[in-house]
Structures are given as structure tokens and as C-alpha cells.
Design a protein around this motif. Sequence first.
Motif, PDB file in Angstrom:
ATOM      1  N   CYS A  38      -5.002 -39.001 -24.313  1.00  0.00           N
ATOM      2  CA  CYS A  38      -5.276 -40.658 -23.936  1.00  0.00           C
ATOM      3  C   CYS A  38      -5.057 -41.721 -25.734  1.00  0.00           C
ATOM      4  O   CYS A  38      -4.971 -42.727 -26.285  1.00  0.00           O
ATOM      5  CB  CYS A  38      -6.836 -40.612 -24.684  1.00  0.00           C
ATOM      6  SG  CYS A  38      -7.530 -40.669 -22.852  1.00  0.00           S
ATOM      7  N   SER A  41      -0.929 -42.619 -26.327  1.00  0.00           N
ATOM      8  CA  SER A  41      -0.743 -42.879 -24.869  1.00  0.00           C
ATOM      9  C   SER A  41      -0.982 -44.202 -25.611  1.00  0.00           C
ATOM     10  O   SER A  41      -0.407 -45.840 -25.838  1.00  0.00           O
ATOM     11  CB  SER A  41      -1.279 -42.772 -23.963  1.00  0.00           C
ATOM     12  OG  SER A  41      -1.372 -41.962 -23.617  1.00  0.00           O
ATOM     13  N   LEU A  42      -2.860 -44.256 -26.635  1.00  0.00           N
ATOM     14  CA  LEU A  42      -2.779 -45.643 -26.831  1.00  0.00           C
ATOM     15  C   LEU A  42      -2.497 -46.264 -27.989  1.00  0.00           C
ATOM     16  O   LEU A  42      -2.146 -47.094 -28.555  1.00  0.00           O
ATOM     17  CB  LEU A  42      -4.300 -45.808 -27.578  1.00  0.00           C
ATOM     18  CG  LEU A  42      -5.684 -47.100 -27.436  1.00  0.00           C
ATOM     19  CD1 LEU A  42      -5.722 -47.785 -26.891  1.00  0.00           C
ATOM     20  CD2 LEU A  42      -6.516 -46.316 -27.886  1.00  0.00           C
ATOM     21  N   GLU A  43      -1.101 -45.113 -29.216  1.00  0.00           N
ATOM     22  CA  GLU A  43      -0.727 -45.266 -29.646  1.00  0.00           C
ATOM     23  C   GLU A  43      -0.123 -45.768 -29.552  1.00  0.00           C
ATOM     24  O   GLU A  43       0.563 -47.499 -29.754  1.00  0.00           O
ATOM     25  CB  GLU A  43      -0.940 -44.096 -30.565  1.00  0.00           C
ATOM     26  CG  GLU A  43       0.495 -44.256 -31.950  1.00  0.00           C
ATOM     27  CD  GLU A  43       0.148 -44.863 -33.493  1.00  0.00           C
ATOM     28  OE1 GLU A  43       0.994 -44.812 -33.930  1.00  0.00           O
ATOM     29  OE2 GLU A  43      -0.794 -45.005 -33.044  1.00  0.00           O
TER      30      GLU A  43
END
Length: 496
Positions: A38, A41-43
Motif C-alpha cells: 500500500c 502504491s500510494l507513493e
Amino acid sequence: MNYFPWLTIIVIFPISAGSLIFFLPHRGNKVTKWYTLCVCSLELLLTAYAFCYHFQLDDPLIQLVEDSKWILFFHFDWRLGIDGLSLGPILLTGFITTLATLAAWPITRDSRLFHFMMLAMYSGQIGSFSSQDLLLFFLMWELELIPVYLLLSMWGGKKRLYSSTKFILYTAGSSIFLLIGVLGIGLYGSNEPTFNFEILAHRSYPAALEIIFYIGFLIAFAVKSPIIPLHTWLPDTHGEAHYSTCMLLAGILLKMGAYGLVRINMELLPHAHLIFAPYFIIVGAIQIVYAASISLGQRNLKKRIAYSSVSHMGFIIIGIGSITDAGLSGALLQIISHGFIGAALFFLAGTSYDRIRIGFFDEMGGMAVAIPKIFTMFSILSMASLALPGMSGFVAELIVFFGIITSQKFLLIPKIIITFVMAIGMILTPIYSLSMLRQMFYGYRLFNAPNSSFFDSGPRELFVSISMLLPVIGMGLYPDFLLSLSVDKVELIVSN
């Protein structure tokens, strides 16, 4: 002006989120993995958002600049900024790291530490690609080193301690030269030291001094993006590392060296680069042929792929040495293209090793029947690696060819000879790629493995390999998207 500190958040976020991993439950392997995935992916989404909405593509200057005083004593600033040159590598870093965390699912031993190392590497890589301050660049360059060493020495193969020690000796030894060059350039001339890229780009040095600085930086970057004869750490490292580490090494670490060559040696020291360019081209041509022919003789699957990636780096070196727009654009395209292809090949090699626990060619054979999906992906990506038209490798190498042929700096006969040598290298590439496929997947040796209950690649592995294959085909069909990012910057560098 956009005053929101996008780049600082992008650089700091992975490592700070990663340090929270140690508060997760000790036994929760699954929790750790999902958390890391997560974060990555957020980055990646953050990076994509910042670049989509706050980055002007037609502006060759540094954008999203952040400049805050950090250590006043020697004028050391936290200065970040990106331009067309660093846009590609940063997105590549985000992409490959996210896929590598997805590839590392089988790892259960000390999984919290492992994933923290992945995230710390992530920060270091993005920091070194986006830093606009020489000392900050050096700092991020070093932050990258320790996680790789630990990932190697804790999760590697049988000879992992040997190879990780070799890696740390080579890279830490080379970064001494980097530090000397950084301090020399920063402290030269003016009363107060300055490490700002934009100021340093307009500064001129005595010829001998500039050549000394250039050689210092060249040694540091030649170890990282292995230029012969400083490449010997790479096959050992790749042969022993876990394949998710291999993806990060082949996909991003090697590209940091090439990026440093363009960013520091070409931009800050143009006169010395003019002197060294012919040697670059000669060494690059030798490297393409030499690494390709050595790759033929490798018995170990991962070492063969490692030598093939050394051979592909030769095109980048030639592109940097041919001081033309086309050559440099081709080199930057090859950086991104080989980032995807090399990472995907290592991933597939690792997954097939997970299936059969055999690393050597003499014991393999006839695997196509047992694992057809892996076989298909491996074939397609080997084709991409040998520069099949329609894949990104072809476009990149073709543009480098154009660059060297249209270069005004060299006479006709040397150009013909160099092009001839490069062509020999491009003939050798299919030989080792296809013989690799033949030894692994064809033939009748249905090996007498103790557990013959094979299972083909699951949805996770298919997802990882396909999402590395799609950019390769996309860049092969429409390379203009990536070339247009850096074209103004390239013209700016070459005109100097």
C-alpha cells in the motif's frame, strides 16, 4: 509557483512510512506485505499526480523546486527539483519498486526488516534522482547502499556473504571518489562553498582540474552503471541476490550510474566530457561485444542475465559519448527500456527457480511443458531483450545508432568501425538469449526433480510480469511519449 512541497513528501514518505513497519505485529507477515504494498502504491500515485498536474512538459528548466536551508555551516541546502531528465527514472523507480514488493511475497524470514529495507531504498533512489544539490545527491547515493548490502547478505543465495562484501567494497570504495569530486567542485573558487547544480553548471574550471574532477566522478559512476573493467561485482551480486532484490538492482541501481554520468559529468563538466567522449564510445562498443560473448559461457541463469544487462549498458555509454541529441535521447530511452526488461527477466528467472530449485543450465530442459505461462512470458521478454522491432529495446538501440552515425565530432572511418562492432554485439545478443531459452524450456531432459508436482505461475506473478511487459511494448510502439519528456533538456545539454 506551486508552494506545496511535492518532492519532499515523495522522497520522505517511503522511509518514514517504512519505519512504522516495526510497530506492526511480529508474526503478521501478511500485514507487513500488504502495508508495504500500500505504501508503494500510494507513493506511485502521489508521484504520478504531482507530475501530471504540476509539471510543465515544455519547460526545460528545473521545476517543482524546493529550497530550504539545512546545515548553515557549510551552506548545505535541502534542494530538490526535477526536469525532463529525472522524470523518467523517478517513475521507473516507483513502478519497479512496487512490482518488486509484489514479487517478494514468498519471503517470510524477517519480513519486517526486508520490507523496511525496500522502502528505504525507494527513498534513496528517488532522492538521488530528484536532488539539485551535490551534497544531497551524495547523501542519497549512500542511503541507497546499506539496504542493498543487507538485502544481499541476509536473503541471498549460498555465496551471499562473499558477493555482498564484494558489492559493498566496490560501491563504497567508488563513492569515496564521488565525495572527493563533490567537495572539490563545491569548494573550488568562490569564498563560500556552493553545491547548487544551477550555479555550478555555469562555472568554468582550469582544464587539468576539470579533468581530475571528471575522472573522480567517472570512477564512481562507472562502478554503479557497470562500465568495463569495473563491472565484476555485478554478476556475483545478481547471481546471489533474491530475485526481488535483483529487480531493484537491474531496474534502478544500474540506472543511477548512467543518470549521474549525464547529470554531473555532462552538465557540470562539459569541456572534459568533450575530451573523454571518444573513449566512452570505444569502451561502450567493447563492452557490448565483450559482455555478450561472456554471457554465452555462463552456466548460471541469473549470471547470464546479469552479463546481458552489462552488455545493454554499453548502448547507454555509447549514447552518452556520441555528443548528439539523438544519441543522448536514445541513451535515456534505453535507461527506461532496460529498466523494465532487465527487471522482468530477473523476476521470471527467480520464479522459475522457485519452481524447480535449479540454477544451472546443464540440469534444466523441457520446462515448457510444465510451466507454459512462465515459458510464454520468458520468450516474449527475451525477444524484447534482443531488440525485436516493436519492443522498446529496438527503438532505443536504433536511436543510439542514429546518434553515433550522425555525430559531427568523429571521422567517418572510426564511426564505421564502431557501428560494425555494435552490429556484432547485436548479433551476439540473440545467440545467448535464444540459447538460454533452448537450454531451459526445450529438449527432453524432464529433470528428475524430487517433487514433480509443478504448478504454473499464479495470478500475482502473471500480473507482475505482464505489467512489466506492457510498458516495453508501449515504448516500442510509441517512443515519442518518453522522448518528448527530455528533448528540450537534451538539446540544452548537448548545446553546451
